[in-house]
Design an enzyme around this catalytic site. Structure first.
Site, PDB file in Angstrom:
ATOM      1  N   ARG A  58      67.849  20.399  34.084  1.00  0.00           N
ATOM      2  CA  ARG A  58      66.395  20.260  34.254  1.00  0.00           C
ATOM      3  C   ARG A  58      65.896  19.083  34.288  1.00  0.00           C
ATOM      4  O   ARG A  58      64.589  19.198  34.422  1.00  0.00           O
ATOM      5  CB  ARG A  58      65.745  20.901  32.682  1.00  0.00           C
ATOM      6  CG  ARG A  58      66.316  22.406  32.533  1.00  0.00           C
ATOM      7  CD  ARG A  58      65.707  22.958  31.304  1.00  0.00           C
ATOM      8  NE  ARG A  58      64.277  23.218  31.147  1.00  0.00           N
ATOM      9  CZ  ARG A  58      63.712  22.914  30.096  1.00  0.00           C
ATOM     10  NH1 ARG A  58      64.170  22.931  28.770  1.00  0.00           N
ATOM     11  NH2 ARG A  58      62.323  23.297  30.245  1.00  0.00           N
ATOM     12  N   ASP A  59      66.466  18.118  34.539  1.00  0.00           N
ATOM     13  CA  ASP A  59      65.756  16.720  34.798  1.00  0.00           C
ATOM     14  C   ASP A  59      66.617  15.981  35.562  1.00  0.00           C
ATOM     15  O   ASP A  59      66.810  14.906  35.498  1.00  0.00           O
ATOM     16  CB  ASP A  59      65.561  16.158  33.604  1.00  0.00           C
ATOM     17  CG  ASP A  59      64.313  14.998  33.690  1.00  0.00           C
ATOM     18  OD1 ASP A  59      63.690  15.060  34.817  1.00  0.00           O
ATOM     19  OD2 ASP A  59      64.382  13.897  33.021  1.00  0.00           O
TER      20      ASP A  59
END
Length: 235
Positions: A58-59
């Protein structure tokens, strides 16, 4: 609980993108190997985690890619990551859309739909950063499109003008043995690299390749590049 990392002696990837310090310039082959390392790490997270769990990071961004000894790249910062069991067929959704704007999957931002494909989009952004030598939020991209590098790169790819965006540092690499300009990307390797990066930043999640697909394509790019280099020297 804590995560312990080995010391990243060469800091993170974002320290080298857009840098005006010639001593920190990464060669084309080094950049390819960094991309391959990231793809290999993502493939592991997406398919091979223990207890049949997969991880959506997610990042993914250049600031979360640590560079250790010999420039080996490793994915860091799992603060936003989510587990996804292999037997969990339905998609995950979240109301908390988190991450860094210029790296975020458009579909994820609109719907909160969590799939491994959101990491692939972010990785595609990093691949363009690696090739262009600038960060995703560099003013040169944001001034053209507020969403940053992915939107600009996609448009230039479709208009067949994307070669104008390639970092001139790698296009002008000099072979120290012969003082000739031929160490940068050859046309075949550059073509494959651009095509896979473009597929990674597809608007819809279902149109993106898997981490395994990206890994295989980047390995082809490196093989083509290295083969061309040795062939040149033999001649």
């Amino acid at each position: 609980m804590i995560l312990v990392y080995e010391h990243a002696s060469n800091r993170s990837l974002d320290n080298y993108l857009g840098s005006t310090d010639s001593s920190t310039n990464l060669t084309w082959v080094q950049r390819l190997k960094i991309g391959i390392d990231i793809a290999r790490g993502l493939n592991y997270l997406h398919t091979r985690v223990e207890d049949e769990q997969r991880i959506i990071h997610r990042d993914i961004k250049s600031g979360n890619i640590l560079l250790g000894k010999n420039w080996v790249a490793k994915i860091a910062d799992f603060g936003l990551s989510r587990f996804h069991h292999t037997n969990q067929r339905e998609s995950l959704y979240t109301e908390n859309v988190a991450g860094t704007k210029e790296y975020l999957c458009p579909e994820y931002m609109k719907t909160g739909r969590l799939k491994r494909a959101i990491d692939i989009y972010s990785f595609g952004v990093v691949l363009f950063e690696i090739l262009f030598g600038k960060l995703a939020n560099d003013p040169v991209y944001v001034s053209e499109d507020e969403n940053g590098i992915a939107y600009v790169a996609r448009r230039h790819f479709e208009e067949r003008t994307i070669h104008e965006m390639v970092d001139p540092k790698i296009m002008e690499e000099v072979d120290e043995l012969t003082s000739t300009l031929h160490k940068g990307p050859n046309q075949d390797s550059l073509k494959v690299y651009l095509e896979i990066a473009y597929r990674c930043v597809a608007i819809t999640q279902n149109d993106r390749p898997t981490a395994k697909d990206v890994l295989e394509e980047l390995e082809k790019v490196l093989s083509s590049q290295v083969s061309r280099y040795f062939l040149w020297h033999e001649v």
